[in-house]
Design a protein around this motif. Structure first.
Motif, PDB file in Angstrom:
ATOM      1  N   ARG A   1      16.336   9.418  -6.967  1.00 13.29           N
ATOM      2  CA  ARG A   1      16.383  10.320  -6.073  1.00 13.29           C
ATOM      3  C   ARG A   1      15.557   9.350  -4.850  1.00 13.29           C
ATOM      4  O   ARG A   1      14.320   9.167  -5.134  1.00 13.29           O
ATOM      5  CB  ARG A   1      15.966  11.619  -5.918  1.00 13.29           C
ATOM      6  CG  ARG A   1      15.871  12.539  -4.556  1.00 13.29           C
ATOM      7  CD  ARG A   1      15.316  13.931  -4.980  1.00 13.29           C
ATOM      8  NE  ARG A   1      16.109  14.727  -5.967  1.00 13.29           N
ATOM      9  CZ  ARG A   1      17.284  15.327  -5.253  1.00 13.29           C
ATOM     10  NH1 ARG A   1      17.751  15.082  -4.114  1.00 13.29           N
ATOM     11  NH2 ARG A   1      18.052  16.016  -6.153  1.00 13.29           N
ATOM     12  N   CYS A   2      15.898   9.282  -3.743  1.00 12.95           N
ATOM     13  CA  CYS A   2      15.305   8.301  -2.840  1.00 12.95           C
ATOM     14  C   CYS A   2      14.244   9.111  -2.159  1.00 12.95           C
ATOM     15  O   CYS A   2      14.423  10.058  -1.594  1.00 12.95           O
ATOM     16  CB  CYS A   2      16.228   7.863  -1.641  1.00 12.95           C
ATOM     17  SG  CYS A   2      15.477   7.069  -0.053  1.00 12.95           S
ATOM     18  N   PRO A   3      13.071   8.391  -2.051  1.00 12.20           N
ATOM     19  CA  PRO A   3      11.869   9.246  -1.510  1.00 12.20           C
ATOM     20  C   PRO A   3      11.828   9.438  -0.080  1.00 12.20           C
ATOM     21  O   PRO A   3      11.149  10.366   0.552  1.00 12.20           O
ATOM     22  CB  PRO A   3      10.555   8.670  -1.911  1.00 12.20           C
ATOM     23  CG  PRO A   3      11.051   7.120  -2.113  1.00 12.20           C
ATOM     24  CD  PRO A   3      12.625   7.147  -2.604  1.00 12.20           C
ATOM     25  N   HIS A   4      12.877   8.878   0.560  1.00 11.19           N
ATOM     26  CA  HIS A   4      12.851   8.839   2.002  1.00 11.19           C
ATOM     27  C   HIS A   4      13.863  10.018   2.474  1.00 11.19           C
ATOM     28  O   HIS A   4      13.829  10.835   3.469  1.00 11.19           O
ATOM     29  CB  HIS A   4      13.195   7.520   2.839  1.00 11.19           C
ATOM     30  CG  HIS A   4      12.248   6.454   2.306  1.00 11.19           C
ATOM     31  ND1 HIS A   4      10.971   6.643   2.053  1.00 11.19           N
ATOM     32  CD2 HIS A   4      12.489   5.076   1.662  1.00 11.19           C
ATOM     33  CE1 HIS A   4      10.336   5.689   1.656  1.00 11.19           C
ATOM     34  NE2 HIS A   4      11.105   4.669   1.499  1.00 11.19           N
TER      35      HIS A   4
ATOM     36  N   ARG B   1      -2.244   6.565   4.228  1.00 10.12           N
ATOM     37  CA  ARG B   1      -1.295   7.052   4.368  1.00 10.12           C
ATOM     38  C   ARG B   1      -0.544   6.921   5.688  1.00 10.12           C
ATOM     39  O   ARG B   1       0.453   6.722   6.289  1.00 10.12           O
ATOM     40  CB  ARG B   1      -0.967   8.423   3.830  1.00 10.12           C
ATOM     41  CG  ARG B   1      -1.242   8.609   2.464  1.00 10.12           C
ATOM     42  CD  ARG B   1      -0.708   9.949   1.691  1.00 10.12           C
ATOM     43  NE  ARG B   1      -0.954   9.977   0.273  1.00 10.12           N
ATOM     44  CZ  ARG B   1       0.119   9.787  -0.373  1.00 10.12           C
ATOM     45  NH1 ARG B   1       1.190   9.270  -0.032  1.00 10.12           N
ATOM     46  NH2 ARG B   1       0.010   9.811  -1.732  1.00 10.12           N
ATOM     47  N   ILE B   2      -1.521   7.220   6.915  1.00 12.39           N
ATOM     48  CA  ILE B   2      -1.480   7.139   8.219  1.00 12.39           C
ATOM     49  C   ILE B   2      -0.755   5.895   8.575  1.00 12.39           C
ATOM     50  O   ILE B   2       0.014   5.755   9.364  1.00 12.39           O
ATOM     51  CB  ILE B   2      -2.475   7.671   9.054  1.00 12.39           C
ATOM     52  CG1 ILE B   2      -2.612   9.092   8.836  1.00 12.39           C
ATOM     53  CG2 ILE B   2      -2.169   7.469  10.495  1.00 12.39           C
ATOM     54  CD1 ILE B   2      -3.907   9.883   9.619  1.00 12.39           C
ATOM     55  N   TRP B   3      -1.861   4.756   8.037  1.00 17.83           N
ATOM     56  CA  TRP B   3      -1.418   3.442   8.378  1.00 17.83           C
ATOM     57  C   TRP B   3      -0.189   2.606   7.925  1.00 17.83           C
ATOM     58  O   TRP B   3       0.584   1.882   8.765  1.00 17.83           O
ATOM     59  CB  TRP B   3      -2.795   2.625   7.960  1.00 17.83           C
ATOM     60  CG  TRP B   3      -2.653   1.188   8.133  1.00 17.83           C
ATOM     61  CD1 TRP B   3      -2.694   0.400   9.383  1.00 17.83           C
ATOM     62  CD2 TRP B   3      -2.552   0.313   7.009  1.00 17.83           C
ATOM     63  NE1 TRP B   3      -2.389  -0.903   9.070  1.00 17.83           N
ATOM     64  CE2 TRP B   3      -2.389  -1.183   7.525  1.00 17.83           C
ATOM     65  CE3 TRP B   3      -2.338   0.035   5.578  1.00 17.83           C
ATOM     66  CZ2 TRP B   3      -2.175  -2.205   6.991  1.00 17.83           C
ATOM     67  CZ3 TRP B   3      -2.199  -0.833   4.894  1.00 17.83           C
ATOM     68  CH2 TRP B   3      -2.214  -2.193   5.416  1.00 17.83           C
ATOM     69  N   SER B   4       0.321   3.252   6.702  1.00 19.80           N
ATOM     70  CA  SER B   4       1.115   2.521   5.924  1.00 19.80           C
ATOM     71  C   SER B   4       2.480   3.470   6.305  1.00 19.80           C
ATOM     72  O   SER B   4       3.584   2.937   5.500  1.00 19.80           O
ATOM     73  CB  SER B   4       0.975   2.551   4.444  1.00 19.80           C
ATOM     74  OG  SER B   4       0.931   3.847   3.907  1.00 19.80           O
TER      75      SER B   4
ATOM     76  N   VAL C   1       0.888  -1.216   0.188  1.00 18.62           N
ATOM     77  CA  VAL C   1       0.201  -0.020  -0.042  1.00 18.62           C
ATOM     78  C   VAL C   1       0.869   1.216   0.033  1.00 18.62           C
ATOM     79  O   VAL C   1       0.591   2.336  -0.644  1.00 18.62           O
ATOM     80  CB  VAL C   1      -0.927  -0.158   1.064  1.00 18.62           C
ATOM     81  CG1 VAL C   1      -1.758   1.265   1.462  1.00 18.62           C
ATOM     82  CG2 VAL C   1      -1.887  -1.060   1.034  1.00 18.62           C
ATOM     83  N   TYR C   2       1.993   1.241   0.885  1.00 22.08           N
ATOM     84  CA  TYR C   2       3.046   2.339   1.130  1.00 22.08           C
ATOM     85  C   TYR C   2       3.656   2.626  -0.479  1.00 22.08           C
ATOM     86  O   TYR C   2       3.537   3.871  -1.046  1.00 22.08           O
ATOM     87  CB  TYR C   2       3.958   2.379   2.049  1.00 22.08           C
ATOM     88  CG  TYR C   2       4.824   3.342   2.046  1.00 22.08           C
ATOM     89  CD1 TYR C   2       4.546   4.656   2.416  1.00 22.08           C
ATOM     90  CD2 TYR C   2       6.153   3.102   1.538  1.00 22.08           C
ATOM     91  CE1 TYR C   2       5.532   5.350   2.674  1.00 22.08           C
ATOM     92  CE2 TYR C   2       7.191   4.325   1.494  1.00 22.08           C
ATOM     93  CZ  TYR C   2       6.962   5.317   1.985  1.00 22.08           C
ATOM     94  OH  TYR C   2       7.831   6.290   1.971  1.00 22.08           O
ATOM     95  N   SER C   3       3.932   1.646  -0.942  1.00 22.48           N
ATOM     96  CA  SER C   3       4.660   1.874  -2.299  1.00 22.48           C
ATOM     97  C   SER C   3       3.946   2.143  -3.448  1.00 22.48           C
ATOM     98  O   SER C   3       4.088   2.926  -4.488  1.00 22.48           O
ATOM     99  CB  SER C   3       5.304   0.369  -2.678  1.00 22.48           C
ATOM    100  OG  SER C   3       6.120  -0.159  -1.749  1.00 22.48           O
ATOM    101  N   THR C   4       2.429   1.692  -3.551  1.00 22.93           N
ATOM    102  CA  THR C   4       1.436   2.219  -4.296  1.00 22.93           C
ATOM    103  C   THR C   4       1.227   3.648  -4.282  1.00 22.93           C
ATOM    104  O   THR C   4       1.144   4.337  -5.298  1.00 22.93           O
ATOM    105  CB  THR C   4       0.435   1.360  -4.171  1.00 22.93           C
ATOM    106  OG1 THR C   4       0.547  -0.185  -4.314  1.00 22.93           O
ATOM    107  CG2 THR C   4      -0.922   1.812  -5.455  1.00 22.93           C
ATOM    108  N   LEU C   5       1.134   4.120  -2.857  1.00 25.70           N
ATOM    109  CA  LEU C   5       0.690   5.546  -2.724  1.00 25.70           C
ATOM    110  C   LEU C   5       1.944   6.487  -2.767  1.00 25.70           C
ATOM    111  O   LEU C   5       1.649   7.566  -3.402  1.00 25.70           O
ATOM    112  CB  LEU C   5       0.205   5.761  -1.342  1.00 25.70           C
ATOM    113  CG  LEU C   5      -1.295   5.143  -0.941  1.00 25.70           C
ATOM    114  CD1 LEU C   5      -1.512   5.238   0.461  1.00 25.70           C
ATOM    115  CD2 LEU C   5      -2.336   5.523  -1.877  1.00 25.70           C
ATOM    116  N   GLU C   6       3.021   6.171  -2.864  1.00 25.73           N
ATOM    117  CA  GLU C   6       4.408   6.736  -2.583  1.00 25.73           C
ATOM    118  C   GLU C   6       4.707   6.938  -4.168  1.00 25.73           C
ATOM    119  O   GLU C   6       5.311   5.710  -4.734  1.00 25.73           O
ATOM    120  CB  GLU C   6       5.465   6.534  -1.787  1.00 25.73           C
ATOM    121  CG  GLU C   6       5.327   7.054  -0.322  1.00 25.73           C
ATOM    122  CD  GLU C   6       5.358   8.433  -0.545  1.00 25.73           C
ATOM    123  OE1 GLU C   6       6.226   8.989  -1.087  1.00 25.73           O
ATOM    124  OE2 GLU C   6       4.483   8.935   0.479  1.00 25.73           O
TER     125      GLU C   6
END
Length: 281
Positions: free
Chosen positions: A258-261, A76-79, A7-12
């Protein structure tokens, strides 16, 4: 790969995930954001807002948009613990809630829910302005807007110093002009806070003509402030321009993403290891 990580990879919408389901979902979110902002603007047109059909369409689309944004917000909060910045469970989620993007996402849905429990029309009108914060969320996905964000973040100390000096100069020049012109034009330069308006339109070279000095000393000092304003506002412009050139040239010097983190560049070899670990998961 766990469901939460998926889910996180999909939203980011990072460079790694620009394909498949992630691409379709993020393109859909951008479309909803743009259409929603357009609907907010068109809703201020009296002919459209007072028309029963269009008014109903605006309201239905607002409900649909808030429904989509609310689901995305809680996902987004959950992941978000999948991001190393917010990996400390509930503490990480709390940090995300008060991060820049967390606040923007909250402001995108808060006005709608607040109006359900409030009848204060004045507050509702003010909160409606906050709905335009949804447009800021496009910067998650647009490369050009990310570039602007990266430039501002990278040079925030220099920009803060420049704008602090501009504000300092604005206060000093407005105070001096007040003492030079107050005795001659008490109705216009009636206080230092009122004279700040003269300082703003003079330093920005706008010059609306509603406030201007008439004494010789005031005109001389006003000319100095006008020239100083041009020089002062050229400083942040130069910093931003050089930052753009640096950001544009940077991808050409390095191969990778570029790393998203951490906002650092990842070379091709490291990228291969990331893909390999994802397949193993």
């Amino acid at each position: 790969m766990t469901f939460r990580k998926r889910v996180y990879s999909t939203l980011e919408f990072s460079s790694i995930g620009r394909r498949g389901l992630s691409l379709y979902i993020n393109v859909g979110l951008v479309t909803v954001i743009v259409l929603n902002s357009l609907a907010i603007i068109l809703h201020t047109v009296p002919e459209l807002a007072q028309h029963p059909l269009y008014n109903s369409l605006f309201q239905d689309f607002e409900i649909f948009s808030v429904f989509i944004f609310t689901i995305e917000y809680f996902l987004r909060i959950w992941s978000c613990p999948e991001n190393p910045r917010y990996k400390d469970g509930w503490r990480g989620r709390l940090r995300y809630l008060f991060s820049f993007w967390g606040i923007i996402d909250f402001l995108a849905i808060f006005p709608f829910y607040f109006t359900l429990f409030s009848s204060e029309f004045g507050i509702i009108r003010i909160l409606r302005v906050f709905r335009l914060f949804r447009l800021f969320r496009v910067t998650r996905y647009a490369h050009a807007l990310k570039l602007i964000r990266d430039v501002i973040v990278e040079h925030k100390e220099e920009l803060l110093l420049c704008f602090s000096f501009i504000i300092f100069t604005l206060l000093i020049s407005s105070s001096v002009m007040y003492y030079l012109e107050h005795s001659v034009q008490p109705e216009r330069f009636k206080s230092i806070p009122a004279t700040l308006w003269w300082g703003v339109i003079t330093m920005t070279t706008t010059g609306y003509g509603d406030m201007y000095p008439v004494t010789a000393a005031g005109k001389f000092f006003g000319g100095i402030v006008l020239i100083a304003g041009i020089a002062l506002f050229a400083l942040p412009t130069g910093i931003i321009a050089s930052g753009f050139i640096e950001q544009i040239r940077r991808p050409k010097r390095k191969k990778g993403i570029r790393c998203p983190h951490c906002n650092e560049w990842i070379d091709a070899q490291t990228l291969k290891h990331i893909h390999k670990s994802e397949k193993e998961d």
